[in-house]
Design a protein around this motif. Sequence first.
Motif, short mmCIF file in Angstrom:
data_model
loop_
_atom_site.label_atom_id
_atom_site.label_comp_id
_atom_site.label_asym_id
_atom_site.label_seq_id
_atom_site.Cartn_x
_atom_site.Cartn_y
_atom_site.Cartn_z
N SER A 293 -22.58 -139.53 -11.90
CA SER A 293 -21.60 -138.54 -11.06
C SER A 293 -20.85 -137.06 -11.56
N PRO A 294 -21.00 -135.82 -10.32
CA PRO A 294 -20.83 -134.40 -11.39
C PRO A 294 -19.26 -134.19 -11.04
N HIS A 295 -18.39 -135.63 -10.91
CA HIS A 295 -17.23 -135.57 -10.38
C HIS A 295 -16.65 -136.51 -11.89
N GLY A 296 -15.12 -136.11 -12.00
CA GLY A 296 -14.79 -137.27 -13.21
C GLY A 296 -12.58 -136.79 -12.84
N ILE A 297 -13.06 -136.83 -14.34
CA ILE A 297 -11.05 -136.94 -14.39
C ILE A 297 -10.45 -135.66 -13.52
N ARG A 298 -10.41 -134.92 -13.25
CA ARG A 298 -10.43 -133.36 -12.92
C ARG A 298 -10.10 -133.68 -11.52
N GLU A 299 -11.38 -133.92 -10.71
CA GLU A 299 -11.27 -134.74 -9.43
C GLU A 299 -10.22 -135.65 -9.26
N GLY A 300 -10.44 -136.60 -10.05
CA GLY A 300 -9.04 -137.84 -10.04
C GLY A 300 -7.76 -137.00 -9.85
N ALA A 301 -8.08 -136.23 -10.92
CA ALA A 301 -5.88 -136.03 -10.75
C ALA A 301 -5.88 -135.50 -9.24
N LEU A 302 -6.60 -135.00 -8.69
CA LEU A 302 -6.50 -133.40 -7.57
C LEU A 302 -6.41 -134.61 -6.18
N LEU A 303 -7.17 -136.11 -6.45
CA LEU A 303 -6.88 -136.34 -5.20
C LEU A 303 -5.55 -137.57 -5.64
N ALA A 304 -5.68 -137.82 -6.94
CA ALA A 304 -4.10 -138.67 -6.80
C ALA A 304 -2.59 -137.39 -6.74
N TYR A 305 -2.64 -136.41 -6.94
CA TYR A 305 -1.55 -136.13 -6.26
C TYR A 305 -1.76 -135.50 -4.88
N GLU A 306 -3.08 -135.70 -4.60
CA GLU A 306 -2.10 -135.43 -2.97
C GLU A 306 -2.23 -136.82 -2.88
N ARG A 307 -2.98 -138.36 -2.94
CA ARG A 307 -2.22 -139.40 -2.44
C ARG A 307 -0.88 -139.62 -2.90
N TYR A 308 -0.01 -138.98 -3.52
CA TYR A 308 1.18 -139.97 -4.07
C TYR A 308 2.45 -138.32 -4.35
N GLY A 309 1.49 -137.78 -4.26
CA GLY A 309 2.72 -136.55 -5.07
C GLY A 309 3.09 -135.90 -5.83
N PRO A 310 4.61 -135.08 -6.17
CA PRO A 310 4.80 -134.49 -7.77
C PRO A 310 4.62 -135.82 -8.10
N GLY A 311 4.74 -136.92 -8.43
CA GLY A 311 5.22 -138.15 -9.03
C GLY A 311 3.89 -138.96 -8.93
N TRP A 312 2.47 -138.57 -9.27
CA TRP A 312 1.21 -138.61 -9.42
C TRP A 312 0.93 -139.23 -10.40
N LEU A 313 1.27 -138.54 -11.54
CA LEU A 313 1.19 -139.48 -13.04
C LEU A 313 1.57 -140.89 -12.58
#
Length: 486
Positions: A293-313
């Motif tokens: 896969s050409p994707h990884g942790i960065r894309e995962g962070a963007l998806l998580a932010y979009e799903r969970y908002g500022p409390g993503w982490l």
Amino acid sequence: MGVESRPIRAAIDIGSNTIHIVVARCWPDHLDILADELDLTRLGESVNADGTISEEKAQAALAVVAHYVALARNLGAETILLIATEAIRRASNREAFLARLEQQIGLPVAVISGEAEAVLTFYGATYELYRAGQAPLDLGVVDLGGGSTELVTAHDGRVSWRLSLPIGSGWLLDRYLPSDPPGRQERAAARLFLQEYQRKLSIPLYPPVLVATGGSANSLWLLAERAFGVAGPQRSLSADDLAQCEGLLAALSAREIAERYGQPYKRARILPAGALILRSLLARLGLDRLLISPHGIREGALLAYERYGPGWLLEVERQGALGHQNQASEAPRGSIAEAEENFLAYGRRLLTERLEKMLSWRRPLLKEPEEEAVHKMRVATRRLRAALDAYRGYLEPAAFKKLYRRLKKTAALLGAVRDSDVMLLNLRALLAGADTQERSSLLWLLAVLEEQRSQQASALQEHLRELDGEALHAQLLACFAAEEEC
């Protein structure tokens, strides 16, 4: 909401090998990537060396991050996420480095845990498979980074188990593969360590499909495509493909790999370690192929932010903790230190056995330096020196040099006698078929070589009489003294 109205966000991953940015329009299950750039800063190189981020590496990282923040803002990013992983987690001066970074760019940096890193990697590496309906019920993801390797298994799209291993391609390179290209003994030592370490992994589910992400995995796929014509509807590498890559990387220097196959030099330098890690992991899981896969942790962070908002982490850390509860332990039974201890115990036994084998030929040669005995002792000496080379990075330097010098002299004397034996053998074969005119010259040369061989054999016997087997054993044990004190 139309495409143009979707938010643009950026994620910058400060890793052990690279600093990497992705800028994208974001949906909860999809990304429209606008920019994807990386720099092989190799922060982990100085951390592996002395546990700190060096000033040179710190300045390079500050410049790269500042450039990427400017790039994200120019592309209209309304949110910029900065995450740091294994190299920063391990650095003793990480707080000072992070303070400098945050002061310069005016943004917070999240040093994420291994659990969160594994979850984000899973999100990023698999979102296209799930969106296309191609993800199996059970699958695994491996993120091969510079300072760590994240291994995740999932069932029906949910992380069921994860493990963060503090072994990455940069770590293995710095610890085991200093030569360019790595020598056979270096590769054997690295492979042995990986097998010993991964053997202790307690994996509850062996996934039928494994997805690999990270710069080394993608660069190995690119190398296989360009060097061996590997192609297919999906990016993937078989165990045989990785074996071919490993062979190529053992034959050519990083500079040659970079020039022939369009790889950045710094990446080419790391690839031998990446190939070894992925091959050993495939073998451990009983698989013969992995998807890339050409994707990884960065894309995962963007998806998580979009799903969970500022409390993503916080949500990601929670999911990582659940995965942690589902596993037997944070690390395999036997940490890196224990695996290396086993590796060193094996090395001590191996070197002792090879030293005893070499010394077993000493007595016959003191009686009569016969051709066969000289050959056998020379082979045994070469095998002992090759094993010492493999363990050199772990042995006490002064003791190693003392022992190695003694063995080098022994090998040189044995080699001189052996070379004379081979020349005499060839000369006698020529003499048997020579005519009368040639025989006188060959007989003269034969007499000269026999005298030379006699002198060399005497020098060898004098050296062997002075060779104290007990002293050599003591010198060998002294080589391991520094590790025993740790």
